[in-house]
Design an enzyme around this catalytic site. Structure first.
Site, PDB file in Angstrom:
ATOM      1  CG  ASP A 167       0.720  -7.348  -4.826  1.00 41.39           C
ATOM      2  OD1 ASP A 167       0.629  -8.520  -5.213  1.00 41.39           O
ATOM      3  OD2 ASP A 167       1.340  -7.018  -3.792  1.00 41.39           O
ATOM      4  CG  ASP A 202      -0.211 -12.095  -0.542  1.00 44.67           C
ATOM      5  OD1 ASP A 202      -1.321 -12.006  -0.007  1.00 44.67           O
ATOM      6  OD2 ASP A 202       0.204 -13.138  -1.103  1.00 44.67           O
ATOM      7  CG  ASP A 237       4.645  -5.407  -1.861  1.00 42.91           C
ATOM      8  OD1 ASP A 237       5.552  -6.013  -1.251  1.00 42.91           O
ATOM      9  OD2 ASP A 237       3.805  -5.994  -2.575  1.00 42.91           O
TER      10      ASP A 237
END
Length: 238
Positions: free
Chosen positions: A16, A18, A188
């Protein structure tokens, strides 16, 4: 580092972007301010157009076309186009204006302070296994200065439905010519990254950058294979 499931062989890693490789919150705040100012400046009738009014248009568009959720850039552009149409611009001018405002958005979207740890970790990993970026957002790895670490990047919309849907996970595995179970996904978000990767058959690494307790988090639908607190910890897994 905490292990919740046995880790198998790792022959590739997907990431991922961001809030996994960098703090996305400051850039989003700045980008939203600058792009909204560009929208207000585009037409006199929008001078007092508020962020809340813009959000209402986004909600309206999503209610009419739920699938637009999977392409956040097009969703944003169409919302700007709707705002311009609502103040009387002909369709062609509203479309052209939406692209002009989006130029401002994309100009600021990738102005990120990339941590040196991210560069060092990605460089080390990229020498050992293929790396792939998989994002629901619209950050551009090339503009971020990290595209050279990745074999390729996938973005929701052009490359399938947004995570946690399996589209991009399976596309990555296909392009890598690897079984999903030999790929580790790092992210995250416990829903889009952890649960999404696990449902697609990948191994999952949760990067816990805010000190949350996995056992007490409402969105911990499935436990990852491993939890880390800093990106550099990944180097110990290979």
């Amino acid at each position: 580092m905490k292990f919740y499931r046995p880790l198998g062989a790792i022959r590739a890693i997907t990431f991922d972007l961001d809030d996994t490789l960098y703090d996305n919150h400051p850039v989003i705040r700045k980008t939203a301010l600058e792009s909204h100012a560009a929208l207000q400046a585009y037409h006199p009738a929008l001078r007092d157009f508020t962020p809340a009014q813009y959000q209402a248009l986004r909600d309206e568009l999503l209610a009419r076309e739920p699938e637009i959720y999977h392409d956040v850039s097009e969703w944003r552009r169409r919302s700007v186009e709707l705002a311009l149409s609502n103040v009387g611009l002909p369709a062609a001018e509203a479309t052209a204006g939406s692209h002009e405002v989006m130029k401002v958005f994309h100009q600021w979207r990738s102005v990120v302070e990339m941590p040196e740890e991210t560069h060092q970790t990605l460089a080390w990993l990229a020498e050992r296994v293929p790396l792939v970026a998989i994002t629901n957002g619209n950050a551009d790895p090339e503009k971020l200065g990290i595209s050279h670490y990745f074999h390729f990047a996938l973005r929701a919309g052009p490359h399938g439905r947004a995570k946690p849907w399996q589209d991009m996970y399976h596309l990555a595995a296909g392009r890598l010519a690897l079984p999903p179970g030999q790929i580790l996904h790092v992210g995250d978000d416990l829903t889009t990254d952890v649960a999404g990767a696990l449902r697609a058959g990948l191994q999952a690494c949760w990067i816990n950058l805010r000190g949350g307790n996995l056992m007490q988090m409402a969105d911990a639908r499935q436990v990852p294979h491993v939890e880390i607190h800093q990106l550099a910890s990944l180097t110990s897994l290979l």
